[in-house]
Design a protein around this motif. Sequence first.
Motif, mmCIF file in Angstrom:
data_model
loop_
_atom_site.group_PDB
_atom_site.id
_atom_site.type_symbol
_atom_site.label_atom_id
_atom_site.label_comp_id
_atom_site.label_asym_id
_atom_site.label_seq_id
_atom_site.Cartn_x
_atom_site.Cartn_y
_atom_site.Cartn_z
ATOM 1 N N GLN A 81 62.968 77.253 22.934
ATOM 2 C CA GLN A 81 63.017 75.839 23.299
ATOM 3 C C GLN A 81 62.096 75.007 22.406
ATOM 4 O OE1 GLN A 81 62.025 75.196 27.355
ATOM 5 N NE2 GLN A 81 62.430 72.997 27.311
ATOM 6 N N TYR A 82 60.914 75.531 22.115
ATOM 7 C CA TYR A 82 59.984 74.812 21.247
ATOM 8 C C TYR A 82 60.573 74.639 19.852
ATOM 9 C CZ TYR A 82 55.780 73.811 18.549
ATOM 10 O OH TYR A 82 54.870 73.252 17.707
ATOM 11 N N ARG A 83 61.172 75.680 19.337
ATOM 12 C CA ARG A 83 61.763 75.579 18.010
ATOM 13 C C ARG A 83 62.938 74.611 17.996
ATOM 14 N NH1 ARG A 83 61.807 82.026 16.344
ATOM 15 N NH2 ARG A 83 59.565 82.185 15.866
ATOM 16 N N ALA A 84 63.741 74.607 19.100
ATOM 17 C CA ALA A 84 64.886 73.708 19.161
ATOM 18 C C ALA A 84 64.444 72.248 19.248
ATOM 19 C CB ALA A 84 65.773 74.066 20.341
ATOM 20 N N ILE A 85 63.248 72.012 19.829
ATOM 21 C CA ILE A 85 62.797 70.627 20.004
ATOM 22 C C ILE A 85 61.924 70.171 18.840
ATOM 23 C CG2 ILE A 85 61.448 69.087 21.471
ATOM 24 C CD1 ILE A 85 62.322 70.770 23.847
ATOM 25 N N TYR A 86 60.944 70.992 18.416
ATOM 26 C CA TYR A 86 59.943 70.550 17.460
ATOM 27 C C TYR A 86 60.105 71.140 16.059
ATOM 28 C CZ TYR A 86 57.598 69.092 21.727
ATOM 29 O OH TYR A 86 57.291 68.516 22.916
ATOM 30 N N GLN A 87 60.991 72.074 15.875
ATOM 31 C CA GLN A 87 61.163 72.691 14.569
ATOM 32 C C GLN A 87 62.625 72.659 14.143
ATOM 33 O OE1 GLN A 87 59.450 76.594 14.707
ATOM 34 N NE2 GLN A 87 57.340 75.850 14.816
#
Length: 308
Positions: free
Chosen positions: A25-31
């Motif tokens: 989820q972090y990668r999908a949002i911030y990366q």
Amino acid sequence: MDRKLMEQQREEEERRREKAQELVQYRAIYQRSEDSRDADINYNHQGGPSVSLVNQETLGPASMQVFQGEGVGENEWKKYQVEQNERTLRAQREEREKCQKEQKHKELLRGLDLIQQDLRAIQLDALEEECKKAALTALKSYNLAQAEERQERERQDNQKHEGLELAEVLQMVTSDLLTECPEAAVKEGMGSAEAPRVLPDRWKGMSSEQLSAIYRQRAEQCADRESQRQREKQSNLEWGLQQLEQARQQVEEERRARELERERRAQLDQYNQQLAREQQAHNQYLNNEVYTNRPTVRYFSQFSTSSR
């Protein structure tokens, strides 16, 4: 302990799965790839040149950034990617909520199981206390019965013993022992093969002939005992001499062994001295003939003098 270990393993796997989901989820949002530094080339972002604004005739062969057919359907693809990311995040959120509900349900079941175990343990303790009370009651009854039986047996034994003592007193009073009848001490044999025997309860003492026979037999036994003691003394003397001879031989063997060991150590010392002289001569040869050009401190100080 096995159940606790399995529960810990499941909890560890769930924590790992949640961390992996949070990482995705972090990668999908911030990366996202469209937020990278080269997004102006791939996605026409951050002030990158548009296909309609770039004059392809002014671009040289090494300056081409936009090619014919590039960027067709890019907006739809971005919209599809956004929707796909939203669906993925929604599914992940639902999956996480589902896992949390399952975890709460498992904790509730575990708490109920612990409560049932506590209740079962309390019931078992109560049953154990009742069993202990029943066993103590039965043991007390058994001990009382044993005590009564022992008292009755002792009473019977006392009565029997008192009867035997009274019968013995009566027999002693009416026997020939107290009347001092000498003929009652010897009982004749019933047949020719049976010799007369003395009755101990009526016997008044031995005669002089019997005493002389006893004294003579005792003297013979003393003589036999003395001769046996002399034979044992001679045997012990011979055995002591034999042990002394064995000890002398053992001392002689030990002396010879020490002499051999002393000779061997002397030979070994001579051999070691010879090896030491040879080693010293070899070291002198190395120091005087081979290792003549020894490096100085200046030779070692010239290395590692720069940062490279």
